[in-house]
Design an enzyme around this catalytic site. Structure first.
Site, short mmCIF file in Angstrom:
data_model
loop_
_atom_site.label_atom_id
_atom_site.label_comp_id
_atom_site.label_asym_id
_atom_site.label_seq_id
_atom_site.Cartn_x
_atom_site.Cartn_y
_atom_site.Cartn_z
N TYR A 86 -1.88 -1.21 10.57
CA TYR A 86 -1.87 -1.34 9.10
C TYR A 86 -0.56 -0.79 8.52
O TYR A 86 0.09 -1.43 7.69
CB TYR A 86 -3.08 -0.58 8.55
CG TYR A 86 -3.36 -0.78 7.08
CD1 TYR A 86 -4.13 -1.86 6.63
CD2 TYR A 86 -2.89 0.12 6.13
CE1 TYR A 86 -4.41 -2.03 5.29
CE2 TYR A 86 -3.16 -0.05 4.77
CZ TYR A 86 -3.93 -1.12 4.35
OH TYR A 86 -4.20 -1.29 3.02
N SER A 104 0.88 -1.18 0.00
CA SER A 104 0.00 0.00 0.00
C SER A 104 0.91 1.22 0.00
O SER A 104 2.09 1.12 0.36
CB SER A 104 -0.85 -0.02 1.28
OG SER A 104 -1.48 1.23 1.50
P1 NAD Z 1 -11.53 -6.32 0.58
O1 NAD Z 1 -12.07 -6.19 1.97
O2 NAD Z 1 -12.40 -6.01 -0.58
O3 NAD Z 1 -10.95 -7.80 0.36
C1 NAD Z 1 -10.17 -8.44 1.33
C2 NAD Z 1 -10.08 -9.91 0.99
O4 NAD Z 1 -9.30 -10.55 2.02
C3 NAD Z 1 -11.44 -10.61 0.99
O5 NAD Z 1 -11.46 -11.61 0.00
C4 NAD Z 1 -11.50 -11.23 2.39
O6 NAD Z 1 -12.37 -12.35 2.48
C5 NAD Z 1 -10.05 -11.63 2.55
N1 NAD Z 1 -9.69 -11.87 3.94
C6 NAD Z 1 -9.80 -11.05 5.01
N2 NAD Z 1 -9.38 -11.66 6.12
C7 NAD Z 1 -8.99 -12.90 5.75
C8 NAD Z 1 -8.45 -14.02 6.44
N3 NAD Z 1 -8.24 -14.00 7.76
N4 NAD Z 1 -8.17 -15.14 5.73
C9 NAD Z 1 -8.41 -15.19 4.40
N5 NAD Z 1 -8.90 -14.17 3.69
C10 NAD Z 1 -9.18 -13.04 4.36
O7 NAD Z 1 -10.22 -5.42 0.61
P2 NAD Z 1 -9.29 -4.84 -0.58
O8 NAD Z 1 -9.40 -3.37 -0.53
O9 NAD Z 1 -9.51 -5.56 -1.86
O10 NAD Z 1 -7.85 -5.19 0.01
C11 NAD Z 1 -7.00 -6.19 -0.54
C12 NAD Z 1 -5.56 -5.85 -0.20
O11 NAD Z 1 -5.21 -4.62 -0.81
C13 NAD Z 1 -5.28 -5.68 1.31
O12 NAD Z 1 -4.02 -6.23 1.62
C14 NAD Z 1 -5.27 -4.18 1.46
O13 NAD Z 1 -4.50 -3.78 2.57
C15 NAD Z 1 -4.64 -3.77 0.16
N6 NAD Z 1 -4.87 -2.36 -0.22
C16 NAD Z 1 -6.13 -1.89 -0.37
C17 NAD Z 1 -6.29 -0.56 -0.73
C18 NAD Z 1 -7.64 0.05 -0.94
O14 NAD Z 1 -7.71 1.29 -1.07
N7 NAD Z 1 -8.72 -0.71 -0.99
C19 NAD Z 1 -5.18 0.26 -0.93
C20 NAD Z 1 -3.91 -0.27 -0.76
C21 NAD Z 1 -3.77 -1.59 -0.41
#
Ligand code: NAD
Length: 260
Positions: free
Chosen positions: A155, A142
């Site tokens: 985080y 991120s």
């Molecule tokens: P999201 O909530 O849409 O998806 C998260 C996924 O992780 C889901 O499939 C959920 O079921 C799974 N998950 C959560 N806990 C779990 C566990 N204990 N075991 C197995 N699976 C688990 O979130 P997202 O925004 O798509 O985030 C995905 C990644 O991208 C994360 O690492 C997040 O930190 C990173 N990220 C997101 C953003 C953003 O703005 N959305 C920005 C930078 C980085």
């Protein structure tokens, strides 16, 4: 382009992971999905992706906070597909609170799911990649892997940590055909961010649309969200021959966030 390659994408039942899994499958890779959600909906997603992309798509319900589950997921991908070539460590959660009020159990869960899971999965998947003399470990970090925001201690710590893990794995695999790279998205409109928009709207007594624009305006100069599709295409680029020398890097897709 990726016909014959086998990938695991953690946390791919939603958001960014779903976009990455779709990109990999559509490029010809067999994919193991992982993540939480309604069992019927996950099965529908698995079957639809498999028939649209004409590749094998499997699902493993490993809880990324549990090392034994993670080892079982990698072993299951090895058994189902015959080996693992591409590992995308994407699963992640968020909790927002000042450090003095940050719940200890949330700290432990974020470090386990957003950081330690990548160590356990990488450790379990590298032997297959070494045997094949080719591999891609792609960590979804991120902008918070490079800079901080208030109230996100766990985080930000986990995301800085995963960039450190990326560099170390890159050094240990350099010259072996395996690369390890971190992708650093800015804001992406997924359920993880929608929760923060809803909290902002409630706290400021403003509309969700105004909260969305305020969130972007604070950090992301483009004032546009990065999309899961753009991140999926970046993963494909990192799997291509053009990216063979990209290892140990952190690639930002952040609309200028880190340039400030
Ligand atoms: P999201 O909530 O849409 O998806 C998260 C996924 O992780 C889901 O499939 C959920 O079921 C799974 N998950 C959560 N806990 C779990 C566990 N204990 N075991 C197995 N699976 C688990 O979130 P997202 O925004 O798509 O985030 C995905 C990644 O991208 C994360 O690492 C997040 O930190 C990173 N990220 C997101 C953003 C953003 O703005 N959305 C920005 C930078 C980085």
């Amino acid at each position: 382009m990726l016909k014959g390659k086998n990938a695991i994408v953690t946390g791919s039942t939603s958001g960014i992971g779903k976009g990455i899994a779709e990109a990999l499958a559509n490029a010809g890779a067999n994919v193991m999905l992982n993540g939480f959600g309604d069992a019927g909906e996950i099965e529908r997603q698995r079957a639809a992706l498999s028939s649209a992309a004409r590749v094998e798509v499997a699902y493993h319900g490993a809880d990324m906070s549990k090392p034994a589950d993670i080892r079982d997921m990698v072993a299951s991908a090895h058994k189902t597909f015959g080996g693992v070539d591409i590992l995308v460590n994407n699963a992640g959660i968020q909790h927002v609170a000042p450090v003095e009020q940050f719940p200890e159990d949330k700290w432990d869960a974020i470090i386990a799911i957003n950081l330690s899971s990548a160590f356990h999965a990488t450790k379990a998947a590298l032997p297959d990649m070494r045997a094949r003399k080719w591999g891609r470990v792609i960590n979804i970090a991120s902008t918070h892997g490079q800079v901080a925001s208030a109230e996100k201690s766990a985080y930000v710590s986990a995301k800085h940590g995963i960039i450190g893990l990326t560099k170390t794995v890159a050094l240990e695999t350099a010259g072996s055909g395996i690369t390890c790279v971190a992708i650093c998205p800015g804001w992406v409109l997924t359920p993880l961010v929608q929760k923060q928009i809803d909290a902002k709207a409630a706290a400021g007594n403003i509309s969700p649309e105004a909260a969305k624009m305020a969130l972007l305006g604070e950090k992301q100069p483009s004032k546009e969200f990065t999309t899961p599709e753009q991140i999926g295409q970046t993963v494909l680029f990192l799997c291509s021959p053009a990216a063979e020398q990209i290892t140990g890097s952190a690639i930002a897709l952040d609309g200028g966030w880190l340039a400030q």
